[in-house]
Design an enzyme around this catalytic site. Structure first.
Site, short mmCIF file in Angstrom:
data_model
loop_
_atom_site.label_atom_id
_atom_site.label_comp_id
_atom_site.label_asym_id
_atom_site.label_seq_id
_atom_site.Cartn_x
_atom_site.Cartn_y
_atom_site.Cartn_z
N LYS A 183 -16.71 -6.15 7.02
CA LYS A 183 -15.79 -7.07 7.91
C LYS A 183 -15.35 -6.34 9.16
CE LYS A 183 -13.52 -6.91 3.50
NZ LYS A 183 -12.02 -6.66 2.82
N SER A 195 -2.84 -7.29 3.25
CA SER A 195 -3.44 -7.31 4.49
C SER A 195 -3.93 -8.58 5.20
CB SER A 195 -4.51 -6.17 4.90
OG SER A 195 -4.22 -4.93 4.36
N ARG A 243 -2.52 -6.10 -8.15
CA ARG A 243 -1.42 -7.16 -7.80
C ARG A 243 -1.60 -7.88 -9.11
NH1 ARG A 243 -3.22 -7.94 -2.01
NH2 ARG A 243 -5.03 -7.81 -3.12
N HIS A 301 0.96 -1.12 -0.01
CA HIS A 301 -0.09 0.11 -0.05
C HIS A 301 0.71 1.34 -0.06
CE1 HIS A 301 -2.95 -2.56 2.19
NE2 HIS A 301 -3.69 -2.38 1.17
O1 PNS Z 1 -8.94 -2.58 0.60
P1 PNS Z 1 -10.40 -3.03 0.15
O2 PNS Z 1 -10.80 -3.66 1.29
O3 PNS Z 1 -10.21 -3.58 -1.22
O4 PNS Z 1 -11.19 -1.51 -0.09
C1 PNS Z 1 -12.34 -1.78 -0.46
C2 PNS Z 1 -13.13 -0.24 -0.47
C3 PNS Z 1 -12.80 0.39 0.70
C4 PNS Z 1 -12.33 0.52 -1.62
C5 PNS Z 1 -14.31 -0.49 -1.09
O5 PNS Z 1 -15.22 -1.20 -0.10
C6 PNS Z 1 -15.31 0.97 -1.04
O6 PNS Z 1 -15.19 1.87 -1.90
N1 PNS Z 1 -16.26 0.78 0.17
C7 PNS Z 1 -17.11 1.82 0.38
C8 PNS Z 1 -18.60 1.61 -0.07
C9 PNS Z 1 -18.83 1.93 -1.71
O7 PNS Z 1 -18.64 3.04 -2.03
N2 PNS Z 1 -19.37 0.81 -2.38
C10 PNS Z 1 -19.63 0.84 -3.81
C11 PNS Z 1 -18.26 0.65 -4.44
S1 PNS Z 1 -18.15 -1.00 -4.92
#
Ligand code: PNS
Length: 160
Positions: free
Chosen positions: A41, A128, A90, A17
């Site tokens: 989660k 992570s 990745r 990251h």
């Molecule tokens: O590190 P991650 O868990 O892959 O990140 C995921 C993240 C935080 C980018 C995604 O879950 C997110 O943007 N959540 C906020 C809710 C949202 O906007 N959802 C619609 C887009 S899928």
């Protein structure tokens, strides 16, 4: 001014990251690292802790701001006058999920574009979840997370 959002769970942030944050900070004028705090989660670390870990590791980057957000990413982006979302990619296995998120965000907000930055080769395997798996067995985390995080992770898993 090109402000971009780098969103994620960052539970915890990894050197992968941080590599993306560093590289994005060289390309864009301002990078807002947005730590999701209302994930379904159950995180290992609170949003405040996750924000602080990144702040500590990225303190030498003046154009990087770290904060938490809840709700939709596109709403957070609009509030911050940002139209670009940065995501690290990745392997091909990331692609389907990331592509779906990029399309969803674009569908929710036509002005919102996602730019993918390929992971550096040395961090291709790193996540992570992998860090937490290794930490849960008191394995060697050298080079996977910022050095200050190693004792924090060991402590969280009851090893000191
Ligand atoms: O590190 P991650 O868990 O892959 O990140 C995921 C993240 C935080 C980018 C995604 O879950 C997110 O943007 N959540 C906020 C809710 C949202 O906007 N959802 C619609 C887009 S899928």
């Amino acid at each position: 001014m090109s402000t971009v959002i780098y969103p994620g769970s960052f539970d915890p942030c990894t050197n992968g990251h941080l590599d993306i944050i560093r590289r994005a900070s060289k390309i864009f004028e301002k990078v807002i690292v947005a730590v999701l705090c209302n994930s379904s989660k159950a995180p290992l670390f609170s949003a405040e802790e996750r924000v602080q870990f990144i702040k500590d590791a990225a303190k030498d980057l003046p154009n990087v701001e770290i904060t938490s957000f809840s709700g939709l990413l596109v709403d957070f982006a609009k509030k911050n006058n940002a139209k670009i979302v940065i995501k690290g990619l990745r392997a091909v296995s990331d692609f389907e999920y990331e592509f779906q998120m990029a399309l969803t965000n674009h569908n929710l907000c036509r002005e919102c574009e996602t730019i993918f930055i390929p992971a550096s080769a040395e961090y291709m395997f790193l996540s992570s979840s992998i860090v937490k798996e290794i930490a849960s067995y008191d394995g060697d985390l050298t080079g996977l997370v910022p050095p200050d995080l190693v004792p924090v992770l060991r402590h969280r898993f009851g090893f000191c």
